[in-house]
Design a protein around this motif. Sequence first.
Motif, short mmCIF file in Angstrom:
data_model
loop_
_atom_site.label_atom_id
_atom_site.label_comp_id
_atom_site.label_asym_id
_atom_site.label_seq_id
_atom_site.Cartn_x
_atom_site.Cartn_y
_atom_site.Cartn_z
N LYS A 54 69.55 51.65 -20.49
CA LYS A 54 68.31 50.93 -20.15
C LYS A 54 67.77 51.36 -18.79
O LYS A 54 66.59 51.67 -18.65
CB LYS A 54 68.56 49.41 -20.18
CG LYS A 54 69.11 48.92 -21.51
CD LYS A 54 69.39 47.43 -21.50
CE LYS A 54 70.40 46.97 -20.47
NZ LYS A 54 71.78 47.52 -20.68
N SER A 55 68.65 51.36 -17.78
CA SER A 55 68.19 51.78 -16.45
C SER A 55 67.81 53.26 -16.46
O SER A 55 66.85 53.66 -15.81
CB SER A 55 69.27 51.54 -15.40
OG SER A 55 69.50 50.16 -15.26
N SER A 56 68.57 54.05 -17.21
CA SER A 56 68.25 55.48 -17.32
C SER A 56 66.86 55.67 -17.91
O SER A 56 66.10 56.54 -17.48
CB SER A 56 69.27 56.20 -18.21
OG SER A 56 70.56 56.02 -17.70
N PHE A 69 63.73 48.07 -9.09
CA PHE A 69 65.09 48.57 -9.32
C PHE A 69 66.11 47.48 -9.60
O PHE A 69 66.04 46.39 -9.04
CB PHE A 69 65.58 49.36 -8.09
CG PHE A 69 64.77 50.59 -7.81
CD1 PHE A 69 64.84 51.68 -8.66
CD2 PHE A 69 63.95 50.65 -6.71
CE1 PHE A 69 64.10 52.82 -8.40
CE2 PHE A 69 63.19 51.79 -6.43
CZ PHE A 69 63.27 52.87 -7.29
N GLN A 70 67.08 47.84 -10.46
CA GLN A 70 68.21 46.94 -10.70
C GLN A 70 69.00 46.74 -9.40
O GLN A 70 69.41 45.63 -9.09
CB GLN A 70 69.12 47.55 -11.78
CG GLN A 70 70.33 46.68 -12.12
CD GLN A 70 71.12 47.24 -13.31
OE1 GLN A 70 70.80 48.29 -13.87
NE2 GLN A 70 72.14 46.52 -13.69
N TYR A 71 69.19 47.83 -8.66
CA TYR A 71 69.87 47.76 -7.38
C TYR A 71 68.96 48.32 -6.29
O TYR A 71 68.99 49.52 -6.00
CB TYR A 71 71.17 48.59 -7.41
CG TYR A 71 72.10 48.17 -8.52
CD1 TYR A 71 72.76 46.94 -8.46
CD2 TYR A 71 72.32 48.99 -9.62
CE1 TYR A 71 73.61 46.54 -9.48
CE2 TYR A 71 73.18 48.59 -10.65
CZ TYR A 71 73.81 47.37 -10.57
OH TYR A 71 74.65 46.97 -11.57
N LEU A 129 60.66 46.04 -14.99
CA LEU A 129 61.48 45.17 -14.15
C LEU A 129 62.92 45.26 -14.64
O LEU A 129 63.26 44.71 -15.69
CB LEU A 129 60.97 43.73 -14.22
CG LEU A 129 59.51 43.52 -13.80
CD1 LEU A 129 59.03 42.11 -14.19
CD2 LEU A 129 59.34 43.73 -12.31
N ASP A 130 63.75 45.98 -13.89
CA ASP A 130 65.12 46.21 -14.33
C ASP A 130 66.04 45.11 -13.80
O ASP A 130 66.39 45.10 -12.63
CB ASP A 130 65.60 47.59 -13.85
CG ASP A 130 66.86 48.04 -14.56
OD1 ASP A 130 67.43 47.25 -15.34
OD2 ASP A 130 67.29 49.19 -14.33
N GLU A 131 66.40 44.20 -14.67
CA GLU A 131 67.27 43.06 -14.32
C GLU A 131 66.77 42.31 -13.09
O GLU A 131 67.53 42.01 -12.17
CB GLU A 131 68.73 43.51 -14.16
CG GLU A 131 69.26 44.07 -15.46
CD GLU A 131 70.78 44.10 -15.56
OE1 GLU A 131 71.44 43.38 -14.79
OE2 GLU A 131 71.29 44.83 -16.42
N ILE A 132 65.50 41.99 -13.11
CA ILE A 132 64.89 41.27 -11.99
C ILE A 132 65.47 39.86 -11.89
O ILE A 132 65.43 39.21 -10.85
CB ILE A 132 63.34 41.24 -12.14
CG1 ILE A 132 62.66 40.93 -10.83
CG2 ILE A 132 62.88 40.28 -13.22
CD1 ILE A 132 62.67 42.04 -9.84
MG LIG Z 1 71.02 48.99 -15.95
#
Ligand SMILES: [Mg+2]
Length: 254
Positions: A45-47, A89-91, A170-173
């Motif tokens: 997912k993040s990729s 970003f997730q992180y 929105l990655d794991e916001i």
């Molecule tokens: Mg991820």
Amino acid sequence: MGRGVILELKNLHTEVEQKEILKGVNLQLKRGRIYALMGPNGAGKSSLAYTIMGHPRFKVSRGEIIFNGENITNLTPSERAQRGIFLAFQYPIEISGITLFNFLRLIFNTRVDDRKSPMEFSKFLKSKLEVLDLNEKFISRYLNEGLSGGEKKKSEVLQMVIVNPELVILDEIDSGLDIDAMKIVSNTINNFFNEDKTILIITHYQRFLDYVKPDNIFVMFDGKILASGGYELIDLIEREGYETLEKRREHDEI
Ligand SMILES: [Mg+2]
Ligand SMILES: Nc1ncnc2c1ncn2[C@@H]1O[C@H](COP(=O)(O)OP(=O)(O)OP(=O)(O)O)[C@@H](O)[C@H]1O
């Protein structure tokens, strides 16, 4: 602008250090819609988010990314940002030496034609800070440095509001947000959203989706889109888990 397709991924394959991560993703996102992307840890997912944004680590080996009818597969991340794509970003990374205020002014000026003086920009920013229940001191701190997990997520949402992009990922916001912060962040996202925008929310939790209410849910598994549908997909995942879903898919049961 209507309800046309804003983003299309065609048979997208990406590699990181010769390892294939995305294995043929086909996806269509429309203007004026909110989407959710779910899937197990390591599904890609993040990729996928990084690939849409053009992160150089993710090499597109096959396929295309079409944004507003234009093939953007080979554009740089800043060219994509200028066209209206934004990734939270997730992180979120920490950058020492640049204050959030200066960073926000920078990204505002590269994307928005409406030039504002430092005074005008401060006023504009202040109103946005209030919405997110953020202290004014927040913006004089270095970018994400020493912020709590939840504060970092709010900082990402603040950037989204300032940049005013058309396509938001929105990655794991929602990860690390307490319940009050989750309400504030989801309200901000809902207020930001309109018929001309598209939002893709990557999450593991149904709870957040109760607040932002996606029109469509995608499930990613092992570098591919395994399923697409409505809320019934979330119930199915809760009941059976991703592995079972994948097996049933193999046997054409869903
Ligand atoms: Mg991820
Ligand atoms: N820089 C990298 N080097 C090697 N492998 C990587 C790199 N970045 C990602 N991967 C691999 O790509 C796969 C997909 O990772 P990704 O972060 O996209 O998953 P995800 O679906 O976002 O998972 P999560 O739900 O845990 O955030 C994983 O197997 C991961 O180890």
